[in-house]
Scaffold this motif. Structure first.
Motif, PDB file in Angstrom:
ATOM      1  N   TYR A 221       0.952  -1.262   0.167  1.00  0.00           N
ATOM      2  CA  TYR A 221      -0.235  -0.020   0.163  1.00  0.00           C
ATOM      3  C   TYR A 221       0.568   1.535  -0.104  1.00  0.00           C
ATOM      4  CZ  TYR A 221      -3.724  -3.166   1.683  1.00  0.00           C
ATOM      5  OH  TYR A 221      -4.743  -4.341   1.810  1.00  0.00           O
TER       6      TYR A 221
ATOM      7  N   ILE B  76      -1.327   7.086   3.039  1.00  0.00           N
ATOM      8  CA  ILE B  76      -1.619   8.188   2.635  1.00  0.00           C
ATOM      9  C   ILE B  76      -1.028   9.434   3.976  1.00  0.00           C
ATOM     10  CG2 ILE B  76      -4.084   9.789   2.761  1.00  0.00           C
ATOM     11  CD1 ILE B  76      -4.269   6.355   1.302  1.00  0.00           C
ATOM     12  N   ASN B  77      -0.888  10.350   3.648  1.00  0.00           N
ATOM     13  CA  ASN B  77      -0.465  11.617   4.416  1.00  0.00           C
ATOM     14  C   ASN B  77      -1.720  12.400   4.686  1.00  0.00           C
ATOM     15  OD1 ASN B  77       0.847  12.937   6.249  1.00  0.00           O
ATOM     16  ND2 ASN B  77       1.566  14.209   5.095  1.00  0.00           N
ATOM     17  N   GLY B  78      -3.114  11.521   5.350  1.00  0.00           N
ATOM     18  CA  GLY B  78      -4.070  12.409   6.055  1.00  0.00           C
ATOM     19  C   GLY B  78      -4.429  11.978   7.555  1.00  0.00           C
TER      20      GLY B  78
ATOM     21  N   LYS C 169      -7.623  12.783   3.498  1.00  0.00           N
ATOM     22  CA  LYS C 169      -6.912  14.073   2.948  1.00  0.00           C
ATOM     23  C   LYS C 169      -7.593  15.388   2.091  1.00  0.00           C
ATOM     24  CE  LYS C 169      -2.224  13.532   0.274  1.00  0.00           C
ATOM     25  NZ  LYS C 169      -1.210  12.961  -0.535  1.00  0.00           N
TER      26      LYS C 169
ATOM     27  N   TYR D 261     -10.679   8.632   1.775  1.00  0.00           N
ATOM     28  CA  TYR D 261      -9.803   6.805   0.752  1.00  0.00           C
ATOM     29  C   TYR D 261      -9.901   6.146   1.920  1.00  0.00           C
ATOM     30  CZ  TYR D 261      -6.199  10.010  -1.411  1.00  0.00           C
ATOM     31  OH  TYR D 261      -5.048  11.207  -2.598  1.00  0.00           O
TER      32      TYR D 261
END
Length: 239
Positions: A7, A10-12, A127, A132
């Motif tokens: 994977y 995801i910087n959220g 994000k 997501y």
């Protein structure tokens, strides 16, 4: 087949409260999955249910496993003996009589969906303006009625009555081609609620404690976690 997944990061961030935007994107996500559910995928979702018998068997399997590992917890023993073992057969017998098809009749493949299974706000990352959806380890074929029910029964979901109604109405409209969808939903929602009562008690099972890294938990912490889950299960059964 290789039993691994890769994977991107995801910087959220996690959003703790459901809102209309996330709800609509969740509904649209299920719509996209419905439209793209090809027949080549071979695996069923974890704990999938395609008939009344499947639901009934899952309830009793979970109950028997819990009884086997109940050990010396008096509160749990009392709840099992004086509540679950009494109420569960009554609820199952009631809805068995109201089931819209033969209780062993499997849902047609054309009415099944490739379900994310563990689907909800708890498995989303936000994000900027994008949402997501993550965590598909239980993904596979299932009855969309189960997905509809689990979304509002999951203990990590804190939905208002209006949000629950909006979700159900939207999913009923989405699966309008299945003439028994609403009837199955009405008659299985409470059964899936019973399953969630039992899932909440998984903290009493050895494998669940192992997953929590038992070495880092002392008896007091384990007892606190178990008592908290027991209270949630008792409350859900009353509801």
């Amino acid at each position: 087949y290789k039993k691994f997944a890769l994977y991107p990061f995801i910087n959220g961030y996690k959003h703790k409260k459901m809102n209309k935007k996330i709800m609509n994107q969740s509904i649209n996500f299920i719509k996209d999955i419905k439209n793209k559910s090809g027949k080549n995928f071979k695996f069923n979702a974890s704990a999938s249910c395609f008939s009344f018998i499947d639901i009934r068997n899952q309830i009793f399997d979970r109950l028997e496993l819990l009884k086997y590992h109940k050990k010396s917890n008096k509160k749990l023993n009392f709840f099992i003996k004086n509540k679950l073992e009494i109420e569960i057969p009554k609820i199952i017998n009631y809805f068995e009589k109201k089931w819209p098809t033969n209780i062993d009749q499997k849902l047609k493949k054309s009415y099944q969906i490739l379900s994310p299974s563990d689907f909800g706000l708890h498995n989303t990352i936000l994000k900027k303006n994008n949402i997501y959806f993550i965590d598909f380890e239980y993904f596979g074929w299932d009855d969309p009625v189960k997905l509809t029910s689990d979304f509002i029964l999951h203990p990590a979901m804190d939905l208002t009555i209006q949000q629950k109604k909006y979700w159900v109405k939207s999913l009923v409209n989405l699966f309008h081609g299945d003439k028994n969808f609403l009837s199955r939903l009405r008659n299985s929602y409470y059964l899936y609620g019973i399953i969630w009562c039992l899932i909440l008690l998984n903290e009493f099972l050895p494998n669940k404690l192992e997953n929590r890294n038992i070495d880092s938990l002392n008896f007091k912490k384990i007892n606190t976690i178990q008592n908290s889950q027991l209270k949630k299960s008792i409350t859900l059964l009353k509801n």
